[in-house]
Write an enzyme that holds these catalytic residues in place. Structure first.
Site, PDB file in Angstrom:
ATOM      1  N   LEU A  43       0.827  -1.214   0.000  1.00 22.37           N
ATOM      2  CA  LEU A  43       0.000   0.000   0.000  1.00 22.37           C
ATOM      3  C   LEU A  43       0.858   1.260   0.000  1.00 22.37           C
ATOM      4  O   LEU A  43       1.869   1.347   0.694  1.00 22.37           O
ATOM      5  CB  LEU A  43      -0.921   0.006   1.222  1.00 22.37           C
ATOM      6  N   HIS A  47      -3.304   4.244  -2.726  1.00 22.61           N
ATOM      7  CA  HIS A  47      -4.322   3.391  -2.106  1.00 22.61           C
ATOM      8  C   HIS A  47      -5.002   4.110  -0.938  1.00 22.61           C
ATOM      9  O   HIS A  47      -6.224   4.049  -0.784  1.00 22.61           O
ATOM     10  CB  HIS A  47      -3.684   2.106  -1.564  1.00 22.61           C
TER      11      HIS A  47
END
Length: 345
Positions: A43, A47
């Site tokens: 991530l 994101h």
């Protein structure tokens, strides 16, 4: 991942389908709304921006982390994709802390779906062969264009795993980033054609301070290739400047981009192997925003999408102590990016 998954989180971690569906049914009964952010982990701020958007528009946010094997071709190294479970869940916890400080003004991450491939592909092992057996979703001709021309099973894998995830989560809204523009068009078409009752929301591309689009694969670049890899964004911006100056002919737009990639490559080729970073241009496309068909001239009432892909090749030589990125500069890195040419009033 096994040991850390036993820890207590502010959200529930689901490995299998039945308990996830039980939670989803309860949320329906409680008249809650679910926003869904599908990811392959690793991530980054792109994101997180989608999760923040989901939290502002829903009471509950579901996130999935699953590295989907069917979108990697047989020649692509699935094993090299970064897997960063501990840092991923730490970032999700930080987001929930952030949401908690906002009180009732925003939703929360309540579920993290992290299934095994046996859960996602319960009857047959997932296949990346072009003619491999399996239950697949194919969206053509969209999936054969652009990225699909170079990666023939990629969008079959994307569409298939997204259909599975949409069926599992039954989200009110699902969130995708603009950076993967072809993916957003394919998913929108899939949802429309298969009557999937999930609204698709697109978040703007999140960029580094110099314009490089954030990507989980950027960790492989290292300092030298990262600096040169900015050429794609620079080329697309040159094309955008041509459009903003009034040009609409394909040749004018693409010439502006291609001149940038050619000049930078020539400059790199003139350097020594220990100081240069070489790349290959896969494509630069000027396409209709709905069909992704190449256009000879931009319709000012519709605008267009300028997009491209380059492959940063492995470093030929490295210097002692040089930041070469994960994989010591030997992992090829495919960079994609796009800009949206908005219609002119």
């Amino acid at each position: 991942m096994a040991s850390s998954s036993l820890r207590h989180y502010s959200f529930q971690v689901f490995r299998d389908v039945p308990p996830l569906r039980q939670l989803r049914r309860q949320l329906v009964l409680d008249k809650k709304t679910v926003g869904f952010v599908p990811t392959m982990g690793a991530l980054h701020e792109g994101h997180l921006s989608l999760i923040r958007q989901a939290a502002t528009e829903n009471t509950d946010v579901f996130v999935s982390i699953y590295v989907n094997p069917t979108q990697f071709g047989v020649t692509e190294d699935l094993s090299s994709y970064p897997r960063t479970w501990d840092s991923d869940v730490a970032k999700l916890e930080q987001l929930n802390d952030e949401f908690a400080r906002l009180g009732g003004e925003t939703g929360r991450i309540t579920a993290l779906l992290a299934p095994t491939s046996k859960v996602m592909y319960p009857t047959l092992p997932p296949s990346s062969e072009i003619d491999g057996d399996g239950s697949f979703v194919t969206i053509t001709p969209l999936s054969r264009k652009l990225e699909g021309a170079s990666r023939p099973v990629f969008f079959r894998g994307v569409a298939t795993v997204c259909m599975k995830l949409f069926n599992l989560v039954q989200a009110d809204r699902a969130y995708f980033g603009q950076k993967d523009v072809q993916q957003t068009v394919v998913i929108k078409r899939m949802v429309q054609d298969f009557h999937v009752d999930t609204e698709i929301k697109i978040g703007e591309t999140v960029r580094e301070h110099d314009g490089l689009a954030m990507s989980s694969r950027n960790v492989y670049l290292g300092q030298r290739r990262r600096a040169v890899g900015l050429v794609l964004y620079t080329a697309l911006k040159a094309a955008e400047n041509a459009y903003d100056s009034g040009k609409v002919a394909r040749s004018d737009i693409l010439d502006a981009a291609n001149s940038v990639t050619s000049q930078v490559l020539s400059e790199q080729q003139a350097l020594s192997p220990s100081t240069r970073a070489l790349y290959e241009v896969d494509y630069i496309s000027l396409a209709d925003p709905d069909t992704l068909d190449e256009v000879d001239s931009i319709d000012p009432t519709k605008g267009a999408i300028i997009s491209g892909a380059i492959k940063m090749t492995p470093l030929e030589e490295s210097k002692p102590g040089e930041d070469c990125g994960l994989g010591d500069g030997q992992v090829p890195v495919r960079l994609i990016d796009n800009l949206i040419f908005k219609p002119r009033a």
